[in-house]
Design a protein around this motif. Sequence first.
Motif, mmCIF file in Angstrom:
data_model
loop_
_atom_site.group_PDB
_atom_site.id
_atom_site.type_symbol
_atom_site.label_atom_id
_atom_site.label_comp_id
_atom_site.label_asym_id
_atom_site.label_seq_id
_atom_site.Cartn_x
_atom_site.Cartn_y
_atom_site.Cartn_z
ATOM 1 N N GLU A 49 0.825 -1.208 0.000
ATOM 2 C CA GLU A 49 0.000 0.000 0.000
ATOM 3 C C GLU A 49 0.862 1.262 0.000
ATOM 4 O O GLU A 49 0.638 2.192 -0.791
ATOM 5 C CB GLU A 49 -0.906 -0.016 1.234
ATOM 6 N N GLU A 52 1.435 4.171 -3.007
ATOM 7 C CA GLU A 52 1.238 5.592 -2.723
ATOM 8 C C GLU A 52 2.484 6.396 -3.090
ATOM 9 O O GLU A 52 2.405 7.439 -3.723
ATOM 10 C CB GLU A 52 0.891 5.787 -1.242
ATOM 11 N N ARG A 106 2.929 6.601 -6.860
ATOM 12 C CA ARG A 106 1.943 7.514 -7.450
ATOM 13 C C ARG A 106 2.306 8.991 -7.208
ATOM 14 O O ARG A 106 2.117 9.833 -8.060
ATOM 15 C CB ARG A 106 0.554 7.202 -6.894
ATOM 16 N N THR A 107 2.844 9.302 -6.041
ATOM 17 C CA THR A 107 3.051 10.704 -5.672
ATOM 18 C C THR A 107 4.484 11.205 -5.814
ATOM 19 O O THR A 107 4.688 12.412 -5.908
ATOM 20 C CB THR A 107 2.598 10.950 -4.219
#
Length: 122
Positions: free
Chosen positions: A69, A73, A76-77
């Motif tokens: 997870e 994240e 993605r960022t």
Amino acid sequence: MAEAPARGPRRLRPRPRRRHPTSSRGSSEAALDYGTRGIRVNVVSPGTIDTPMVRKSLGAEHDEARFAEMREERVRTHMAGMRRMGAPEEVAAAVLMRSADDASFISGATLYVDGGATSALT
């Protein structure tokens, strides 16, 4: 303007080095200093690599589901280029490539092993 008298071939002398050379600039200076001795100096600069230290920094040292997870994240960022974390084996392969006899004329260079993330900064 007066010229210095000819004294034969000029000797190469190592340039004064900084006390703590770092990164690509340090490798360039060290490559100049040690190249005449047959010593190659290169830098391998890894990006985010899936290691226990990274897992710990993400707060998911022993929890595979949480790590997946947190990794998604972060990808993605924060990640450009290939948009994934690298594997330690990929960094090792880069080091082996640079230390191979076939790379004997490469010195003073930086190899970014970051999936293209550094390219997004320029």
